[in-house]
Design an enzyme around this catalytic site. Structure first.
Site, mmCIF file in Angstrom:
data_model
loop_
_atom_site.group_PDB
_atom_site.id
_atom_site.type_symbol
_atom_site.label_atom_id
_atom_site.label_comp_id
_atom_site.label_asym_id
_atom_site.label_seq_id
_atom_site.Cartn_x
_atom_site.Cartn_y
_atom_site.Cartn_z
ATOM 1 N N LYS A 97 -11.276 -5.628 -29.335
ATOM 2 C CA LYS A 97 -10.467 -4.547 -28.814
ATOM 3 C C LYS A 97 -10.235 -4.872 -27.178
ATOM 4 O O LYS A 97 -9.000 -4.649 -27.038
ATOM 5 C CB LYS A 97 -11.202 -3.219 -28.690
ATOM 6 C CG LYS A 97 -11.438 -2.700 -30.262
ATOM 7 C CD LYS A 97 -12.151 -1.291 -30.288
ATOM 8 C CE LYS A 97 -13.511 -1.345 -29.608
ATOM 9 N NZ LYS A 97 -14.528 -2.090 -30.578
ATOM 10 N N GLY A 102 -18.626 -2.994 -24.137
ATOM 11 C CA GLY A 102 -18.485 -3.868 -23.154
ATOM 12 C C GLY A 102 -17.380 -5.189 -23.585
ATOM 13 O O GLY A 102 -17.447 -5.394 -24.651
ATOM 14 N N HIS A 103 -16.745 -5.457 -22.823
ATOM 15 C CA HIS A 103 -15.980 -6.557 -23.024
ATOM 16 C C HIS A 103 -15.899 -7.493 -21.899
ATOM 17 O O HIS A 103 -15.791 -7.174 -20.812
ATOM 18 C CB HIS A 103 -14.626 -6.230 -23.686
ATOM 19 C CG HIS A 103 -13.805 -5.458 -22.926
ATOM 20 N ND1 HIS A 103 -13.668 -4.103 -23.389
ATOM 21 C CD2 HIS A 103 -12.944 -5.637 -21.926
ATOM 22 C CE1 HIS A 103 -12.852 -3.444 -22.513
ATOM 23 N NE2 HIS A 103 -12.601 -4.314 -21.803
#
Ligand code: IMP
Length: 431
Positions: free
Chosen positions: A16, A40-41
């Site tokens: 995402k 988290g990304h």
């Protein structure tokens, strides 16, 4: 109203962040509407790597406002830390707005998260960020909201009342009671960093909608982790579906137009709970390594499975998904044959929905189809038509099985390794 809602269709980690990053560059507002720093990304921007857990990735675009909406639970120390790291790297964070109605996650919630996990016979495998206890205490009307947190005197009063309920809980689990003074002191710095950003987020978002601005609603986690529609009890404590947007952001349900469901070309899951299409052994290890399937927040290795169309249909049913983004297609290079689950066999019957009972789900046998794989590298490809025929057929099958248009296909980690099948998603359904 011009909106796109991004939702994970699986168990989170669908990619995402990459799509949010791409669409954030075209949005006026990016809104996180649920969850907290359990998400988290990693974003690579201007040659640097940033780990974002709370702040939407629109922060890198100075004209995009980034809103942490009322439905979120926010650890103020983690948020201040994220803001400070961005500022140190020269990123202007004055475009970050925090809702006055969001709830705060504090040290006792993190301690409770750990204590409850340790006490449970059937572990959920939480991220340990205090998310479940913060939402639970919000529901029992014991929570603390951002509006109270930013005023030191008000916070202290609220905290004393809060701890009168939470400390006995901690003690019952054999954990240490916590002191209000210490929490006030430990959060003083964060209060300073956050206070000036706290606003009525719902008013701000609705104004943007009225002015026909482009608003991107960024879901965290995924549909199968939804508290109501996921694989309970192995879920998170919020609603990562499109239904979570009106409540979590304080906008009318009619604001939901285009819903972009993000799916990997296969499936992964972290934490406990059944994964019907799970693959074990060498192939799983290979996909895990090539897809870098290790948690951004906890570093845990993710379990790997075949793509599951039952899961995608479930996500579509609940969120009204209008378009799909198929991520990490390149990871399936060299896998022969490609397998897709199209139904579950349960008690001699074939079903295309997710059973409520965790025991029934564990007894579901996937009904699968196979397709020819592809060996050609996908990295440099810029148009869908240029993908290997078998890769195109695989994506088209996903569209057919779910009755959904595919808007994006991702063929590598880089932002420019993303094929757009629909030129301007903002104009679709947004009339
Ligand atoms: P919690 O959200 O920390 O309470 O964890 C509940 C469950 O959701 C656990 O199985 C976690 O591994 C999972 N989970 C929470 N956030 C994420 C995410 O962003 N990606 C994938 N799994 C997540």
């Amino acid at each position: 109203m011009k909106t796109i809602t991004i939702v994970g269709t699986q168990w989170g980690d669908e990619g995402k962040g990459k799509l949010t990053d791409i669409l954030a560059a075209e949005a006026d507002l990016v809104v996180r509407y649920q969850g907290g720093n359990n998400a988290g990304h990693t974003i690579v921007f201007g040659g640097r790597k940033y780990a974002l857990h709370l702040i939407p990735s629109g922060v890198f675009h100075p004209n995009t406002k980034n809103v942490l909406a009322p439905g979120m639970v926010i650890d103020p120390i983690a948020l201040a830390d994220e803001i400070k790291k961005l500022e140190l790297a020269g990123v202007d964070t004055s475009n970050v707005v925090v809702s006055d109605r969001s709830h705060v996650v504090l040290a006792p919630h993190i301690a409770l998260d750990e204590a409850i996990e340790n006490a449970r016979a059937d572990k959920v495998g939480t991220t340990g960020k205090g998310i479940g206890p913060a939402y639970a205490l919000k529901a029992t009307r014991t929570g603390i909201r951002m509006v109270d947190f930013i005023d030191e005197a008000q916070f202290k009063t609220a905290l004393i009342a809060h701890l009168s309920v939470v400390n006995p809980m901690l003690k019952a689990f054999g954990a240490q009671a916590q002191s209000a003074e210490r929490i006030v002191r430990d959060t003083a710095e964060a209060r300073k960093v956050i206070a000036k950003r706290v606003k009525n987020a719902s008013v701000l978002i609705n104004q943007a909608l009225e002015n026909k601005k482009r608003v991107l609603f960024e879901g965290a986690q995924g549909t199968m982790l939804c508290l109501d529609h996921g694989t309970y009890p192995y879920v998170t404590s919020s609603s990562p579906t499109a239904a979570g947007v009106p409540l979590g952001a304080g906008v009318p349900p009619q604001a939901i137009k285009t819903v972009l469901g993000i799916t990997k070309a296969y499936t992964t899951r972290v934490g406990e709970g059944h994964l019907p299409t799970e693959i074990k052994g060498e192939l799983a290890d290979d996909i895990r390594t090539r897809g870098n399937e290790f948690g951004t927040t906890t570093g845990r290795p993710r379990r790997v499975g075949w793509l599951d169309a039952v899961v995608l249909k479930h996500a579509k049913r609940i969120s009204g998904i209008t378009h799909l983004a198929v991520m990490l297609l390149d990871v399936l290079r060299g896998v022969h044959p490609l397998t897709i689950c199209v139904g579950y066999r349960l008690n001699g019957e074939i079903i295309d929905w997710i059973p409520a009972s965790a025991q029934d789900l564990a007894r579901c046998e996937p009904v699968t189809i196979t397709m020819n794989g592809f060996d050609e590298p996908l990295e440099g490809i810029e148009r869908f038509e240029d993908l290997p025929k078998n890769a195109q057929a695989y994506v088209n099958k996903v569209a057919e099985l779910t009755g959904t248009k595919v808007a994006f296909v991702s063929v590598g980690p880089d932002r420019n390794q993303t094929l757009r099948l629909i030129d301007n998603l903002w104009e679709e359904n947004n009339g």
